[in-house]
Write a protein that holds these residues in place. Structure first.
Motif, short mmCIF file in Angstrom:
data_model
loop_
_atom_site.label_atom_id
_atom_site.label_comp_id
_atom_site.label_asym_id
_atom_site.label_seq_id
_atom_site.Cartn_x
_atom_site.Cartn_y
_atom_site.Cartn_z
N ARG A 21 31.78 65.33 12.41
CA ARG A 21 30.42 64.89 12.05
C ARG A 21 30.27 63.40 12.32
O ARG A 21 29.23 62.94 12.81
N ILE A 23 31.88 61.68 14.59
CA ILE A 23 31.82 61.48 16.04
C ILE A 23 30.41 61.75 16.56
O ILE A 23 29.88 61.00 17.39
N LEU A 24 29.77 62.82 16.05
CA LEU A 24 28.42 63.14 16.52
C LEU A 24 27.44 62.02 16.16
O LEU A 24 26.59 61.65 16.96
N LYS A 25 27.55 61.47 14.94
CA LYS A 25 26.66 60.37 14.56
C LYS A 25 26.96 59.14 15.41
O LYS A 25 26.07 58.40 15.80
N LEU A 27 28.01 59.14 18.49
CA LEU A 27 27.43 59.35 19.82
C LEU A 27 25.92 59.18 19.80
O LEU A 27 25.32 58.73 20.77
N ALA A 28 25.29 59.52 18.66
CA ALA A 28 23.84 59.41 18.55
C ALA A 28 23.41 57.96 18.38
O ALA A 28 22.26 57.61 18.68
N ILE A 29 24.31 57.10 17.87
CA ILE A 29 24.00 55.68 17.66
C ILE A 29 25.08 54.88 18.37
O ILE A 29 26.00 54.35 17.73
N VAL A 34 30.69 54.19 12.43
CA VAL A 34 30.46 55.20 11.39
C VAL A 34 31.65 55.22 10.44
O VAL A 34 32.78 55.43 10.88
#
Lengths: 285, 190
Positions: A21, A23-25, A27-29, A34
């Motif tokens: 989770r 890592i996904l955040k 990549l989104a920012i 994070v």
């Protein structure tokens, strides 16, 4: 005890979900650090616990895994992390940059350009680029929120005032997509331009500091500089002693007690490939 | 089929593979990959089921919107993930069709100091293909195209960057993503 006593890729599933989770955040920012709940790993902090946790969260059984430490596949840190995942995830391993699907690295980006579908995992000691300028986390967090990065330029300016040029040679700060100032981990500034527009997914894991950040492929990454003191990707001004390459990052190796030295590629896979292709440097046997 | 069926038969490796799919689409907006292995109860798609199994657990508050808030889906999610169900304002993930998720303003978009404390919306769509709105930004080499549910809402979401929501679009066994970092342009109307 059998090696199957561990879950796939060592970490338990709930930990991997938490890291995934983050890592996904990340990549989104792009470039934003994070926070994540870093776990104790069976190795000391400073040996790549952040990178290992990120690798554990992204590896699949079909992957081919490569680990480099300062460019080399055959140093202690690289060998032990590679065998760690061989044992706990059963993944195939390689030393060839092109064949690897996941590459964990300590302080280098491979010389060979990476392709889409590859993942580069960096081990990061201090993820906060402003930490040595402002020790309080509460303050650096505010500075990122407000895009208040003047202090970093003051630091680079002081370099110029003292040395006549920007003396920062590694962990050279970058700005990601015009927003977050990011620590590229202690890679030499020679590698900084390779981060920008890279086709691979770049993930950064800092275990002790409990931060994950990321760069999606083709992300714009700009090294901070001044108009009259532009960024320069520097390296030792020699060709490689073994393969003769004059465009690769070099390590200086002391060879005797009389001041003798040679310069060799830091990227061992790159150097080996050139030598097997017939290239020879002046110190090659 | 009971709530006990339809999960990953080999959770460690299947969720690793599913995560790589989700990470690929989040890192490369516009890419569409296949996610299989989950057989959730209708109206949940196989891809949405795999995303939930891969990312949700007892630590992630989940909001079920509209028709997703059925006893079958609740039981399946409770058994396989243990994710607590909450209202939109407190959720880390939300699951539903686009219209049921409106208004987007009800979801957390993060704070200036912690933009990661924002919701990820798993949106079930009827069609998912590489045509429609034009996407540019991190993860996209030149430009990409994707059939997104509502271009204007996603443009407004991008305007909040670095705050904002991240979208995972699912259709049958396929998944794509539009993170907040993506710049969108509406398709030209002929």
């Amino acid at each position: 005890m059998t090696e199957n006593a561990y879950n796939f890729a060592y970490l338990d599933e709930q930990t991997k979900r938490m890291i995934r989770r983050a890592i996904l955040k990340g990549l989104a920012i792009p470039g934003y650090q994070v926070p994540f709940a870093s776990r104790e790993m069976p190795m000391p902090y400073g040996w790549g616990t952040g990178g290992v946790q990120v690798s554990a969260a992204v590896l699949t059984p079909e992957d081919r895994f490569k680990v480099i430490d300062q460019g080399a596949d055959d140093t202690t840190n690289a060998v032990s992390i590679r065998s760690f995942f061989q044992r706990t995830a059963g993944v195939a391993t390689t030393t060839h940059t092109q064949e690897a699907t996941v590459i964990q690295t300590r302080h280098r980006i491979p010389e060979e350009p990476l392709n889409e579908g590859q993942i580069l995992v960096y081990q990061v000691p201090i993820p906060e680029p402003l930490r040595f300028l402002e020790p309080r986390e509460t303050e650096t967090r505010k500075m990122h929120a407000l895009e208040e990065y003047g202090l970093m330029h003051v630091k680079l300016y002081e370099d110029i005032a003292r040395h006549g040029h920007i003396a920062t040679a590694y962990a050279y700060p970058v700005k990601v997509e015009g927003r977050y100032v990011m620590d590229p981990s202690p890679i030499p500034k020679f590698d900084n331009p390779k981060m920008s527009g890279n086709a691979a997914i770049q993930l950064f894991g800092a275990g002790r500091e409990q931060r994950i950040y990321a760069l999606p492929p083709y992300t714009q990454v700009v090294s901070l500089d001044f108009e009259d003191h532009p960024f320069e990707a520097s390296k030792a001004d020699h060709p490689c002693g073994l393969c003769g390459a004059d465009d690769s990052y070099l390590d200086e190796v002391i060879v005797d007690d009389a001041g003798g030295r040679m310069f060799v590629c830091s990227d061992t896979d790159f150097c080996d490939a050139r030598q097997s292709a017939g290239f020879k440097g002046k110190d090659a046997a | 089929m009971t709530a006990l069926d339809g999960g990953f038969h080999s959770p460690a490796t299947q969720s690793a593979t599913a995560f790589r799919g989700v990470m690929t689409v989040m890192a490369q907006p516009g890419h569409i990959v296949s996610l299989t292995g989950a057989e959730p109860p209708a109206p949940l798609s196989a891809a949405a089921g795999a995303v939930v199994l891969t990312l949700c657990d007892a630590d992630t508050a989940l909001h079920l919107a509209g028709e997703m808030d059925s006893p079958e889906v609740r039981e399946w999610i409770a058994f396989h993930t243990g994710a607590p169900l909450t209202a939109p304002a407190d959720c880390a993930f939300a699951l539903g069709r686009w219209d049921a998720l409106m208004p987007l303003a009800q979801f957390p978009v993060g704070t200036a100091q912690y933009p990661d404390r924002s919701a990820t919306l798993i949106v079930e769509v009827d069609r998912l293909d590489a045509c429609g709105a034009t996407l540019t930004g991190p993860g996209i080499q030149d430009r990409a195209q994707l059939s997104v549910p509502d271009t204007d809402a996603l443009i407004a979401n991008h305007a909040l960057f670095p705050l904002g929501l991240d979208f995972i679009l699912t259709c049958e066994d396929r998944v794509a993503a539009v993170p907040r970092s993506t710049t969108l342009t509406a398709p030209e109307v002929n």
